[in-house]
Motif scaffolding. Sequence first.
Motif, short mmCIF file in Angstrom:
data_model
loop_
_atom_site.label_atom_id
_atom_site.label_comp_id
_atom_site.label_asym_id
_atom_site.label_seq_id
_atom_site.Cartn_x
_atom_site.Cartn_y
_atom_site.Cartn_z
N ALA A 14 -3.38 5.52 1.95
CA ALA A 14 -3.72 4.49 0.98
C ALA A 14 -2.54 3.56 0.73
CB ALA A 14 -4.17 5.14 -0.33
N GLY A 15 -1.32 4.11 0.71
CA GLY A 15 -0.14 3.27 0.57
C GLY A 15 0.04 2.35 1.77
N ILE A 60 2.53 10.05 7.18
CA ILE A 60 3.83 9.57 6.68
C ILE A 60 4.43 8.58 7.67
CG2 ILE A 60 6.18 10.26 6.10
CD1 ILE A 60 5.03 12.94 5.11
N GLU A 61 4.37 8.92 8.95
CA GLU A 61 4.89 8.01 9.98
C GLU A 61 4.10 6.71 10.01
OE1 GLU A 61 7.11 6.44 13.09
OE2 GLU A 61 7.48 8.08 11.68
N PHE A 62 2.80 6.81 9.83
CA PHE A 62 1.95 5.61 9.80
C PHE A 62 2.36 4.69 8.66
CE2 PHE A 62 -2.18 3.70 8.38
CZ PHE A 62 -2.32 2.81 9.44
N ARG A 63 2.62 5.26 7.50
CA ARG A 63 3.03 4.43 6.36
C ARG A 63 4.39 3.78 6.61
NH1 ARG A 63 3.11 6.36 -0.01
NH2 ARG A 63 3.55 4.29 -0.88
N ASN A 64 5.31 4.51 7.25
CA ASN A 64 6.63 3.94 7.54
C ASN A 64 6.52 2.75 8.50
OD1 ASN A 64 7.89 5.84 5.91
ND2 ASN A 64 8.27 7.26 7.59
N ILE A 65 5.67 2.88 9.50
CA ILE A 65 5.49 1.78 10.45
C ILE A 65 4.92 0.56 9.75
CG2 ILE A 65 4.25 1.03 12.52
CD1 ILE A 65 4.27 3.96 13.44
N CYS A 66 3.94 0.77 8.89
CA CYS A 66 3.33 -0.35 8.16
C CYS A 66 4.34 -1.02 7.24
CB CYS A 66 2.12 0.13 7.37
SG CYS A 66 0.75 0.70 8.40
N SER A 67 5.25 -0.24 6.68
CA SER A 67 6.29 -0.82 5.83
C SER A 67 7.22 -1.73 6.63
CB SER A 67 7.10 0.29 5.15
OG SER A 67 6.28 1.07 4.30
N ARG A 68 7.53 -1.35 7.85
CA ARG A 68 8.35 -2.20 8.71
C ARG A 68 7.61 -3.49 9.05
NH1 ARG A 68 9.40 2.49 11.98
NH2 ARG A 68 8.20 1.51 13.66
N MET A 69 6.32 -3.40 9.26
CA MET A 69 5.53 -4.58 9.58
C MET A 69 5.54 -5.58 8.43
SD MET A 69 2.27 -2.73 11.39
CE MET A 69 1.29 -4.22 11.28
N ALA A 70 5.54 -5.08 7.21
CA ALA A 70 5.53 -5.98 6.05
C ALA A 70 6.85 -6.73 5.91
CB ALA A 70 5.25 -5.18 4.78
#
Length: 222
Positions: free
Chosen positions: A15-16, A157-167
């Motif tokens: 969700a994050g 957790i890894e998925f959320r970290n990747i999305c944070s880099r994309m932002a």
Amino acid sequence: MAGPAALLVSIRHQAGALCTLRAAAAPHPPCSPPQPSHTQTFSASRSGPAWHSLGEEAEVSEPGVAQELKEERKAPGKCPKEGEESGDLSPLSPGDPRPERLAQPGLARRETLRETALRSKMSRLVEATSRLVQVEQTLLLPLLQQHPLSLHPKDSIEFRNICSRMALQREGQQFERDLHEAHQCLKTIIEKLIYSLAVFPSDSYIPVQSALRQILQNLLAM
């Protein structure tokens, strides 16, 4: 970590990631188009002689006006300055191609196609993530309360970290690499859930597995 607790942790990270993806997918403010350059041309006809002076912008095609310019050129004090050249600067007809404009449309089309492909890929990623969270909350979570499964939230957790880099970087090659990694990571999450559900002792997992397969199919659609 097993059962509903692990799934709840995964859902929270997914969700994050979904919130981050929606922010990254927001359209950029429109850019102002570049101002076209103006060609400075003087011409009496397509085949006749012409002259031009630097700093003046005009286009002459009427014979009468060309004659006046010719007479002014012959008048005292109206000689061309040193370094100015005269020659045939006939204007292009409407059907003639303009070299400085030929490369721009093709380049614009390539950029548009690339941006469209990235936007489509991002849209599928957002939609798949949203649908996955919904299926996990409404279908999978009640099922795990009856039949616990061994799950681990590390992929989420890894998925959320990747999305944070994309932002942080919403364009460029790094963004494209992160977008590809996010696709692969979400694909792995869904596939692991599908395989885990295959060991259920009853047919109660079939609706959940079917929904997950549909999400995966939409994510990978071209």
